[in-house]
Design an enzyme around this catalytic site. Structure first.
Site, short mmCIF file in Angstrom:
data_model
loop_
_atom_site.label_atom_id
_atom_site.label_comp_id
_atom_site.label_asym_id
_atom_site.label_seq_id
_atom_site.Cartn_x
_atom_site.Cartn_y
_atom_site.Cartn_z
N ASP A 12 -27.04 54.06 66.49
CA ASP A 12 -28.35 53.59 66.94
C ASP A 12 -29.43 53.71 65.86
O ASP A 12 -30.59 53.95 66.16
CB ASP A 12 -28.81 54.32 68.21
CG ASP A 12 -27.72 54.33 69.26
OD1 ASP A 12 -27.14 53.27 69.49
OD2 ASP A 12 -27.45 55.40 69.83
N GLY A 39 -23.33 49.10 71.47
CA GLY A 39 -24.30 48.17 72.04
C GLY A 39 -25.29 47.68 71.01
O GLY A 39 -25.83 48.48 70.26
N HIS A 40 -25.48 46.40 70.89
CA HIS A 40 -26.55 45.91 70.03
C HIS A 40 -27.21 44.68 70.64
O HIS A 40 -26.57 43.90 71.33
CB HIS A 40 -26.09 45.65 68.59
CG HIS A 40 -24.78 44.94 68.48
ND1 HIS A 40 -23.58 45.59 68.44
CD2 HIS A 40 -24.49 43.64 68.40
CE1 HIS A 40 -22.61 44.71 68.34
NE2 HIS A 40 -23.13 43.51 68.32
P1 IMP Z 1 -16.88 56.90 72.62
O1 IMP Z 1 -17.07 56.17 71.34
O2 IMP Z 1 -17.19 56.08 73.84
O3 IMP Z 1 -15.54 57.57 72.70
O4 IMP Z 1 -17.94 58.10 72.65
C1 IMP Z 1 -17.84 59.20 71.78
C2 IMP Z 1 -19.20 59.67 71.31
O5 IMP Z 1 -19.76 58.68 70.46
C3 IMP Z 1 -20.21 59.88 72.43
O6 IMP Z 1 -21.03 60.98 72.10
C4 IMP Z 1 -21.00 58.59 72.44
O7 IMP Z 1 -22.31 58.79 72.96
C5 IMP Z 1 -21.04 58.27 70.96
N1 IMP Z 1 -21.19 56.84 70.71
C6 IMP Z 1 -20.24 55.88 70.81
N2 IMP Z 1 -20.72 54.67 70.48
C7 IMP Z 1 -21.99 54.86 70.13
C8 IMP Z 1 -23.02 53.98 69.64
O8 IMP Z 1 -22.83 52.77 69.44
N3 IMP Z 1 -24.22 54.57 69.39
C9 IMP Z 1 -24.44 55.89 69.54
N4 IMP Z 1 -23.52 56.75 69.98
C10 IMP Z 1 -22.31 56.24 70.28
#
Ligand code: IMP
Length: 460
Positions: A12, A39-40
């Site tokens: 982010d 997400g973007h």
């Molecule tokens: P996962 O990628 O869904 O397995 O999540 C693992 C960790 O990465 C969690 O703490 C999520 O909040 C973080 N995370 C995953 N994708 C994003 C992103 O696009 N932005 C910020 N944090 C992310």
């Protein structure tokens, strides 16, 4: 040539805006890791597009590629493509045959395991990312190329699905019913994933990613390699186990596309920095301001004094910066810039330039602080220690900068770097000095035209 975009913090950082900006001069935008956890929002011709899997360049007529290092949920892929087509676009998206598919049981298991892990839960996006990468490494995954070959698909599913069912039922004690039962049913999965495979084939979407990209580079085209998430949630270099399951750092750009490290290294590697810190999920954050229940370790909102200065600052920055998850809507944790974290990122990826975003969000504050170094077991250290427990013992040594005023940021973007308020420039130049990388772009607002551009990497 290639330009690689890497998040230098916790995701982010505003990578999408930079990809969008520099992607203009690119022919292809390729993602190299992650899946629909990223997400973007892309704004084009006044239209807003919310994407989580499709590379943002696809909105602007570029070829979007999901590299072999990605995990691809075909349901998300097609629903995003359909959404773009319904709105009159003609996205051209290719998917690496070596990329792994996310199956419905990955999502179910993501949810089950997060609950089971309690304090060790990473606060995942629930998209099945971790379980899909686990299966990739466990050599029991289903690859995108397998979806095009029904016999192989069936064989893979017949091997893996009973194991997944046993894991859910016998290890985690979950009763599988309704849609959840379908997620563990070989015939059901075979039918739906075979149909996805047919659609991928009919639309000519699959590629041998490395060969495809290298041929284009050899023909003189520009490729932008788009990292998702950020360095501090990298599986190797992040705050393990509160991390995502892939490598957002620049090494991932090579492994996750099939381009050689020399090819990626001959290009530019731009670290994206948000002018403060934000985080979705748990784990240590030495420069955190206030806290978010369920994410900040040992944080209990009951005992919080609303007059507390740090809490007020946190709320201010969260609201000014719109720090709520794009995928989940969860409030993000926020804090001052953490320079040890950035030194770690700059080294791990070898940044050749920096894009610093959201300096407008901090405008109006009397003073702006940064965590310049850490106090760790009585010693001053300048980068992130290797274990998360050690990181949790670090406290930040702050440096204070004079704040900068709220100005007409659109006019600043038009006028250029010198129009940025002087105190903000002091802050930016401190950062470039500490990270030993020049400033390439400064984001002064949410729109891509609200960017001060100092370097255009494809032109140099
Ligand atoms: P996962 O990628 O869904 O397995 O999540 C693992 C960790 O990465 C969690 O703490 C999520 O909040 C973080 N995370 C995953 N994708 C994003 C992103 O696009 N932005 C910020 N944090 C992310």
């Amino acid at each position: 040539m290639t330009v690689t975009i890497v998040g230098s913090q916790l995701g982010d950082e505003g990578k999408g805006g930079v990809v969008d900006l520099y992607g203009d001069a690119a022919d292809i935008v390729a993602r190299y890791q992650g899946g629909d956890n990223a997400g973007h929002t892309v704004v084009s011709d006044g239209e807003k597009y919310k994407l989580s899997l499709v590379p943002s360049g696809a909105v602007r007529g570029k070829i979007g590629v999901l590299g072999n290092g990605c995990v691809v949920n075909p349901e998300t892929l097609f629903s995003e493509l359909d959404q773009l087509r319904e709105r009159g676009l003609e996205p051209d998206v290719r998917v690496a045959e070596r990329a792994h598919a996310i199956l419905p049981y990955h999502r179910v298991l993501d949810g089950i395991e997060e609950k089971e892990k309690a304090d060790l839960a990473a606060g995942t996006t629930g998209r099945g990312i971790g379980p899909a990468y686990e299966d990739k490494m466990g050599r029991r995954g289903v690859r995108i190329g397998d979806l095009l070959d029904p016999a192989v698909l069936r064989e893979r599913l017949e091997y893996v699905v009973p194991q997944k069912r046993a894991l859910a039922e016998d290890v985690f004690g979950v009763t599988l019913e309704g849609e959840t039962a379908d997620a563990f049913d070989v015939d059901h999965l075979f039918e739906s994933y075979r149909a996805y495979g047919e659609r991928l084939a009919t639309e000519g979407m699959t590629v041998d990613c490395g060969t495809f990209l290298q041929n284009r580079i050899d023909a003189g085209e520009n490729v932008l390699l788009e990292g998702a998430q950020g360095t501090s949630i990298d599986i190797d270099h992040g705050v393990y186990p509160y991390v995502t399951s892939s490598n957002p750092t620049a090494g991932g750009a090579s492994v996750g596309t099939g381009l050689g490290p020399t090819v990626v290294g001959q290009g530019e590697i731009i670290g994206i920095v948000k002018a403060y810190l934000s985080r979705v999920g748990t784990g240590p954050l030495p420069t955190e301001l206030g806290g978010v229940e369920g994410q900040t370790p040992d944080y209990d909102s009951e005992g919080v004094d609303e007059e507390d200065e740090a809490e007020q600052l946190a709320t201010y920055i969260r609201d000014e910066g719109g720090e709520y998850g794009t995928v989940t809507g969860r409030p993000r944790r926020v804090g001052w810039l953490d320079v040890p974290m950035l030194r770690h990122a700059a080294r791990a990826s070898g940044f050749t330039g920096l894009a610093v975003n959201h300096i407008d969000v901090l405008a109006g504050l009397e003073e702006v602080e940064v965590g310049h170094s850490y106090e760790f077991d009585g010693e001053e250290i300048f980068t992130v220690p290797p274990t998360t427990e050690q990181w949790g013992r670090c406290t930040a040594n702050y440096r204070t900068f004079d704040g900068w005023p709220e100005v007409d940021w659109t006019a600043v973007a038009e006028e250029g770097y010198e129009a940025i308020p002087e105190n903000a420039r002091t802050y930016l130049e401190y950062l470039a000095d500490e990270l030993d990388a020049p400033l390439y772009a400064i984001g002064v607002g949410p729109g891509r035209e609200q960017t001060v551009i100092l370097e255009r990497p494809y032109d140099s």
